[in-house]
Design a protein around this motif. Structure first.
Motif, PDB file in Angstrom:
ATOM      1  N   LEU A 149     -48.678  30.379   4.506  1.00 60.01           N
ATOM      2  CA  LEU A 149     -49.683  29.344   4.206  1.00 60.01           C
ATOM      3  C   LEU A 149     -49.694  28.275   5.302  1.00 60.01           C
ATOM      4  N   THR A 168     -52.797  27.005   7.732  1.00 62.97           N
ATOM      5  CA  THR A 168     -53.266  25.632   7.985  1.00 62.97           C
ATOM      6  C   THR A 168     -53.301  25.360   9.495  1.00 62.97           C
ATOM      7  N   LEU A 181     -53.990  26.006  -1.811  1.00 67.67           N
ATOM      8  CA  LEU A 181     -52.663  26.311  -1.228  1.00 67.67           C
ATOM      9  C   LEU A 181     -51.610  26.570  -2.309  1.00 67.67           C
ATOM     10  N   LEU A 228     -57.281  30.677   3.766  1.00 66.73           N
ATOM     11  CA  LEU A 228     -55.909  30.191   3.606  1.00 66.73           C
ATOM     12  C   LEU A 228     -54.945  31.322   3.256  1.00 66.73           C
TER      13      LEU A 228
END
Ligand code: AMP
Length: 411
Positions: free
Chosen positions: A13, A17, A58, A98
């Motif tokens: 994750l 980002t 997320l 994501l």
């Protein structure tokens, strides 16, 4: 907590980002993610532009990967409700972006009206983990019994205030009876009026309220201007501004679907790359218009409020209120389409004698003071219309507030 690592997110994750150029978490992400990772229900006050999608996406993706690989048949595990079709497509896209470094990215589907229901049913029967839906189509699928929500462990109500505006209150009961009681729920809303708080109580037995110290979007650098121009001169002025001020991607708001079509047609005739986006178009046409605007093939998008709510267009430099928005809140929504995620933006409102009073209300309610500009060759003609004096109050009745104000003004 000033990094995604410190928020306790997993390596894939964090990598996502970074790939999206998110340098550090936003206020709402810092405030919400730890609660969501520990399984709390939350009611969060967050506007579009604050990074709220990643704030719920997320931790949800982290939870899905912790629950481990899913063996077929895949059930819907996460349900996200949003008020508009465009936002559904956008949120579904954010989940995918994501999740792209996950070992097994969960299948995501946007369930929206205006798109083929048969195709959505087929995709659902192949197995979908995350459904991002608008309420109408979701209820339709539930009634046809092609959507099973019994395995949903996470519910998101995004833009809850807008969901309520769209009549979601009635649909909520149907939805609640289709969902299992044991689940994590999260609600995001730009504002928390009592009607939204009452939804929180219906959806979650207990919840933590998450507020950030700042309600400002990630980077709020929007220069706001108001230009005086007569109604008939607005299109020539718009064209003049686009050329002389080298406006980049420009989103122009008008009041009606017809006005959107007319204005966009006239601009095209004059050589501008323009298209219209409004609720009267087929969903495919809406998607196509937005796609062409996002990828830069269309430079000027003429839209109504309904079509443009919540949309996120990278590099959108200018928002123009060709017609003023109806409410002060809509003004904020509209201008918030620019100045997002590290970019600066300009918002220009056209105003004439007739709409001056309305713009003042918008300014007052939003605590703004916009100067009034004029452009050479486009100056306002005539004088502000005198307000017609109303009839004298009927004898024997108490004077109303309006009557008293009228008297004061005519003194
Ligand atoms: P949202 O409020 O979810 O509509 O997000 C607004 C915009 O901010 C989107 O373009 C996101 O991709 C972007 N965004 C979300 N989180 C961050 C972050 N931490 N840093 C920079 N941009 C972000």
């Amino acid at each position: 907590m000033n990094s995604f690592e410190a928020l306790g997110l997993s390596a894939p994750l964090i990598k996502a980002t970074q790939a999206l150029d998110y340098e550090r978490p936003t206020h709402i992400q810092i405030a919400a993610i730890p609660h969501l990772i520990s399984g709390d229900n939350i009611a969060a006050e967050a506007k579009t532009g604050s990074g709220k999608t990643a704030a719920f996406a997320l931790p949800i993706l982290q939870k899905l990967s912790k629950l481990g690989p899913i063996s077929p048949p895949i059930h819907v595990q996460v349900l996200t409700l949003v008020p508009t079709r465009e936002l559904a497509l956008q949120v579904a896209e954010s989940f995918r972006a994501l999740a792209r470094f996950e070992a097994e990215p969960p299948p995501v589907l946007a369930v929206i009206g205006g798109a083929s229901i048969d195709e959505q049913c087929r995709t659902l029967s192949n197995g979908v983990s995350i459904v991002v839906a608008t309420p109408g189509r979701l209820i339709d699928l539930l009634e046809r019994q092609v959507l099973d929500l019994h395995h949903v462990h996470t519910l998101v109500l995004d833009e809850a205030d807008k969901l309520l505006d769209a009549g979601f209150n009635e649909e909520l009961n149907i939805l609640m009876s289709a969902l299992p009681p044991n689940r994590q729920s999260m609600l995001f809303s730009a504002t928390m009026p009592p009607r939204v708080i009452s939804i929180c109580a219906r959806v979650m037995p207990e919840y933590t309220v998450v507020r950030t110290h700042t309600s400002q979007p990630i980077v709020q650098e929007i220069k706001q201007r108001a230009i005086q121009v007569d109604k008939e001169q607005r299109r020539p002025l718009l064209q003049h501004l686009i050329k002389s001020e080298h406006l980049g991607k420009t989103l122009v708001f008008v009041a009606t679907q017809r006005a959107a079509e007319n204005l966009s047609r006239k601009l095209r005739k004059d050589g501008f790359y323009s298209t219209a986006l409004h609720g009267g178009l087929m969903q495919d046409e809406r998607n196509d218009a937005l796609k062409r605007f996002k990828n830069g093939r269309v430079k000027v998008l003429i839209a109504t409020d309904v079509a443009a709510r919540g949309i996120d267009v990278p590099g959108l430099s200018t928002v123009i209120n060709f017609d003023l928005p109806r409410s002060p809140q809509d003004y904020i929504h509209r201008i918030g389409r620019t100045g997002r995620a590290g970019e600066s933006g300009v918002a220009i409102s056209f105003v004439d004698h007739e709409t001056e009073a309305h713009l003042r209300v918008i300014e007052k309610k939003n605590q703004l003071h916009l100067g009034r500009e004029t452009k050479a060759g486009f100056e306002l003609c005539g004088e502000p219309a005198q307000k017609a004096k109303g009839p004298a109050p009927t004898k024997g009745y108490r004077k109303s507030k309006k009557d008293k104000l009228r008297e004061l003004k005519s003194d």
